[in-house]
Design a protein around this motif. Structure first.
Motif, mmCIF file in Angstrom:
data_model
loop_
_atom_site.group_PDB
_atom_site.id
_atom_site.type_symbol
_atom_site.label_atom_id
_atom_site.label_comp_id
_atom_site.label_asym_id
_atom_site.label_seq_id
_atom_site.Cartn_x
_atom_site.Cartn_y
_atom_site.Cartn_z
ATOM 1 N N GLY A 327 0.784 -1.218 0.000
ATOM 2 C CA GLY A 327 0.000 0.000 0.000
ATOM 3 C C GLY A 327 0.818 1.271 0.000
ATOM 4 N N GLU A 328 0.483 2.171 0.909
ATOM 5 C CA GLU A 328 1.131 3.483 0.964
ATOM 6 C C GLU A 328 2.556 3.422 1.495
ATOM 7 O OE1 GLU A 328 -0.137 6.297 -0.213
ATOM 8 O OE2 GLU A 328 -1.879 5.158 -0.889
ATOM 9 N N ASN A 329 2.953 2.267 2.000
ATOM 10 C CA ASN A 329 4.306 2.125 2.540
ATOM 11 C C ASN A 329 5.316 1.649 1.489
ATOM 12 O OD1 ASN A 329 3.580 2.839 5.228
ATOM 13 N ND2 ASN A 329 2.659 0.795 5.453
ATOM 14 N N PHE A 330 4.961 1.812 0.240
ATOM 15 C CA PHE A 330 5.784 1.300 -0.863
ATOM 16 C C PHE A 330 5.552 2.180 -2.080
ATOM 17 C CE2 PHE A 330 5.560 -1.517 -4.664
ATOM 18 C CZ PHE A 330 6.903 -1.834 -4.781
ATOM 19 N N GLY A 331 6.591 2.409 -2.865
ATOM 20 C CA GLY A 331 6.452 3.241 -4.043
ATOM 21 C C GLY A 331 7.018 2.608 -5.301
ATOM 22 N N ILE A 332 6.491 3.033 -6.433
ATOM 23 C CA ILE A 332 6.994 2.608 -7.744
ATOM 24 C C ILE A 332 7.126 3.854 -8.616
ATOM 25 C CG2 ILE A 332 6.685 1.135 -9.767
ATOM 26 C CD1 ILE A 332 4.710 -0.540 -8.150
ATOM 27 N N ILE A 333 8.265 4.018 -9.229
ATOM 28 C CA ILE A 333 8.481 5.091 -10.199
ATOM 29 C C ILE A 333 8.860 4.451 -11.526
ATOM 30 C CG2 ILE A 333 9.862 7.104 -10.835
ATOM 31 C CD1 ILE A 333 10.353 7.617 -7.883
ATOM 32 N N GLY A 334 8.192 4.862 -12.579
ATOM 33 C CA GLY A 334 8.527 4.375 -13.907
ATOM 34 C C GLY A 334 9.347 5.393 -14.672
ATOM 35 N N VAL A 335 10.274 4.898 -15.479
ATOM 36 C CA VAL A 335 11.008 5.753 -16.418
ATOM 37 C C VAL A 335 10.678 5.210 -17.805
ATOM 38 C CG1 VAL A 335 13.221 6.703 -17.121
ATOM 39 C CG2 VAL A 335 12.846 6.090 -14.719
ATOM 40 N N ALA A 336 9.730 5.876 -18.467
ATOM 41 C CA ALA A 336 9.213 5.392 -19.747
ATOM 42 C C ALA A 336 10.161 5.781 -20.872
ATOM 43 C CB ALA A 336 7.826 5.966 -19.998
ATOM 44 N N LEU A 337 10.663 4.777 -21.591
ATOM 45 C CA LEU A 337 11.650 5.022 -22.635
ATOM 46 C C LEU A 337 11.067 4.898 -24.043
ATOM 47 C CD1 LEU A 337 14.762 3.240 -21.065
ATOM 48 C CD2 LEU A 337 14.038 5.626 -20.895
ATOM 49 N N ASP A 338 9.755 5.004 -24.149
ATOM 50 C CA ASP A 338 9.131 5.091 -25.470
ATOM 51 C C ASP A 338 9.267 6.512 -26.005
ATOM 52 O OD1 ASP A 338 7.466 2.481 -26.080
ATOM 53 O OD2 ASP A 338 7.255 2.893 -23.934
ATOM 54 N N GLU A 339 9.168 6.656 -27.300
ATOM 55 C CA GLU A 339 9.163 7.983 -27.916
ATOM 56 C C GLU A 339 7.737 8.478 -28.147
ATOM 57 O OE1 GLU A 339 11.611 8.152 -31.360
ATOM 58 O OE2 GLU A 339 13.403 7.440 -30.332
ATOM 59 N N GLN A 357 5.281 8.427 -13.733
ATOM 60 C CA GLN A 357 6.180 8.164 -14.849
ATOM 61 C C GLN A 357 7.061 9.367 -15.149
ATOM 62 O OE1 GLN A 357 6.304 5.155 -16.287
ATOM 63 N NE2 GLN A 357 4.720 4.546 -14.803
ATOM 64 N N ILE A 358 8.352 9.122 -15.285
ATOM 65 C CA ILE A 358 9.245 10.147 -15.819
ATOM 66 C C ILE A 358 9.193 10.045 -17.339
ATOM 67 C CG2 ILE A 358 11.623 10.925 -16.004
ATOM 68 C CD1 ILE A 358 12.089 9.986 -13.159
ATOM 69 N N PHE A 359 8.618 11.075 -17.952
ATOM 70 C CA PHE A 359 8.470 11.096 -19.410
ATOM 71 C C PHE A 359 8.487 12.554 -19.833
ATOM 72 C CE2 PHE A 359 6.031 11.168 -23.374
ATOM 73 C CZ PHE A 359 6.627 10.134 -24.077
ATOM 74 N N PHE A 360 9.363 12.912 -20.729
ATOM 75 C CA PHE A 360 9.605 14.313 -21.048
ATOM 76 C C PHE A 360 8.742 14.785 -22.217
ATOM 77 C CE2 PHE A 360 13.356 12.873 -18.830
ATOM 78 C CZ PHE A 360 13.580 13.900 -17.935
ATOM 79 N N ALA A 361 8.251 16.020 -22.090
ATOM 80 C CA ALA A 361 7.469 16.614 -23.170
ATOM 81 C C ALA A 361 8.330 16.875 -24.402
ATOM 82 C CB ALA A 361 6.823 17.913 -22.689
ATOM 83 N N ASP A 362 9.601 17.168 -24.177
ATOM 84 C CA ASP A 362 10.537 17.444 -25.272
ATOM 85 C C ASP A 362 10.873 16.132 -25.989
ATOM 86 O OD1 ASP A 362 12.594 18.118 -26.956
ATOM 87 O OD2 ASP A 362 13.809 19.127 -25.424
ATOM 88 N N PRO A 363 10.506 15.984 -27.269
ATOM 89 C CA PRO A 363 10.789 14.734 -27.989
ATOM 90 C C PRO A 363 12.270 14.370 -28.041
ATOM 91 C CG PRO A 363 9.217 16.076 -29.216
ATOM 92 C CD PRO A 363 9.736 16.934 -28.096
ATOM 93 N N SER A 364 13.158 15.367 -27.934
ATOM 94 C CA SER A 364 14.595 15.075 -27.998
ATOM 95 C C SER A 364 15.088 14.404 -26.715
ATOM 96 C CB SER A 364 15.380 16.372 -28.229
ATOM 97 O OG SER A 364 15.312 17.238 -27.097
ATOM 98 N N LYS A 365 14.243 14.343 -25.684
ATOM 99 C CA LYS A 365 14.614 13.693 -24.423
ATOM 100 C C LYS A 365 13.818 12.420 -24.183
ATOM 101 C CE LYS A 365 15.985 18.012 -22.162
ATOM 102 N NZ LYS A 365 15.757 18.920 -20.990
ATOM 103 N N ARG A 366 13.306 11.866 -25.244
ATOM 104 C CA ARG A 366 12.533 10.641 -25.133
ATOM 105 C C ARG A 366 13.334 9.442 -25.636
ATOM 106 N NH1 ARG A 366 6.507 12.498 -27.331
ATOM 107 N NH2 ARG A 366 6.143 14.142 -25.753
ATOM 108 N N GLY A 367 12.763 8.244 -25.455
ATOM 109 C CA GLY A 367 13.438 7.023 -25.886
ATOM 110 C C GLY A 367 14.756 6.868 -25.155
#
Length: 411
Positions: A327-339, A357-367
């Motif tokens: 539950g609240e005593n645990f965390g998950i962070i995703g780093v999405a590497l799709d473009e 999810q860590i996912f950037f609006a700037d397309p040059s910082k994706r994938g």
């Protein structure tokens, strides 16, 4: 004898990046290295062939040489010309695998004979240095094919010969083209045996020879870092962190400013993470920001992922179970590497998890240009990391099978 092939072969899903694609007379049973018909120019640049996630680049296409008159019979130039013509000549009159193997073996042995004679006639003639270099290149290529063939006696003899030639050419002139090509051929031998068998012995030898090449030939600013990076990444794939670290460190020290040096620096940060606090944060899919600091006092899983990777989907039930259990005593962070943002959203809608999810609006910082992935040299997915409740990294190589127990121990 050099490192020996184990009887129980370990499957290694890593494609070769050194042995060039064959032209006429492709790689044949019995001599399974690169084709003897591959041009010298493509062999020299074969290390640049792009490997998955390695950013090595593409091989250059050799220009056709100008038509020159045939050299005078009996001269070293004539013998070299004969060797080159033999190397390019298609195999004729052979159909079965055994016939092809025998013909290929005979050809390589004849190439060794011809080029050895050229080298004997030119090794102390400064005016014939180019002829010597060309003969040395052909000799090492032929020895390499023989060192990779199915005949154990022939194979062992030529493995030893490759190492001996490399030492001899370096003693003769450590700055010569022949010395560099010979050392590179030894590294190719180690790489190919590591690729075929996945044995720790050959993987470590590959890393060692990559370091030898980079140390002896610091001006090889293309092949040097590429060779080191491939060796380091190959060792990483098999959990051999010590030789991987040595290769990455040498890239950073000897070839700063190269693309490989940037990635190697990230890999070194990642390999040193366990036991250290994690720096992690970035823009989220909804336009906000997430930082590992938000989860202070809780164990956190960090998953680098792509929607198209089936192994990522296999992890979802495990993560869902962990989230339900803690539950609240645990965390998950995703780093999405799709473009493609829509691919990320579609996957998240289907997985049923609550995670940022860590996912950037700037397309040059994706994938693979994602700044978090670049900073830590992440080169494959899924990559599942665990940060303990004390904020220190516990693991950077978890799987679906090991994640549950690791989280339980990290509280």
């Amino acid at each position: 004898m050099r490192p020996q092939t184990p009887s129980a072969l370990i499957v290694w899903l890593w494609r070769a990046v050194f042995l060039g694609a064959a032209a006429a007379g492709a790689a044949l049973p019995g001599c399974n290295g690169s084709s003897d018909a591959t041009t010298a120019a493509s062999d020299e640049s074969a290390v640049k062939t792009a490997a998955p996630l390695a950013s090595i680049g593409a091989a250059k296409t050799a220009e056709a040489p100008p038509q020159l008159p045939e050299p005078v019979a009996g001269t070293p130039q004539s013998l070299l010309h004969e060797a080159k013509m033999l190397r390019m000549k298609p195999l004729a009159g052979v159909t079965s695998a055994d016939q092809i193997a025998a013909a290929q073996l005979a050809r390589q042995k004849e190439l060794v004979r011809l080029t050895t004679e050229v080298i004997a006639k030119t090794h102390d003639e400064p005016a014939s240095e180019r002829t010597f270099d060309d003969a040395a290149f052909l000799l090492m290529n032929a020895r390499l094919q023989l060192a990779l063939c199915d005949d154990e006696q022939v194979r062992n003899e030529n493995v030893d010969a490759l190492y001996e030639h490399a030492e001899a050419f370096h003693r003769r002139n450590p700055e010569s083209k022949a010395a560099a090509e010979a050392a590179f051929a030894v590294a190719k031998l180690a790489h190919e045996n590591a690729r075929r068998h996945g044995s720790q012995e050959w993987l470590e030898e590959f890393a060692r020879q990559a370091q030898v090449f980079a140390t002896k030939f610091p001006k090889e600013e293309s092949r040097g870092p590429s060779l080191l990076f491939s060796a380091g990444w190959s060792c990483e794939l098999h959990g051999l962190t010590q030789p991987a670290t040595a290769c990455y460190t040498q890239i950073a020290d000897r070839f700063p400013g190269t693309e490989e040096a940037v990635t190697a620096a990230g890999s070194l940060r990642r390999l040193k993470l366990v036991g250290q606090p994690l720096q992690l944060g970035g823009s989220t899919l909804d336009g906000g920001y997430v930082s590992i600091d938000e989860y202070a006092g809780k164990p956190v899983l960090v998953l680098f992922w792509q929607a198209s990777n089936p192994k990522v989907a296999d992890l979802m039930p495990v993560l869902a179970d962990l989230q339900a259990a803690h539950g609240e005593n645990f965390g998950i962070i995703g780093v999405a590497l799709d473009e493609d943002e829509s691919a990320v959203r579609e996957f998240l809608d289907s997985c049923g998890l609550k995670w940022k999810q860590i996912f950037f609006a700037d397309p040059s910082k994706r994938g693979w240009k994602n700044t978090v992935a670049e900073f830590y040299g992440v080169k494959s997915v899924p990559a599942l990391w665990l940060v303990g409740s004390d904020g220190k990294v516990r693991a950077t190589n978890l799987s679906a099978e090991t994640a549950r127990q690791a989280v339980a121990n990290a509280r």
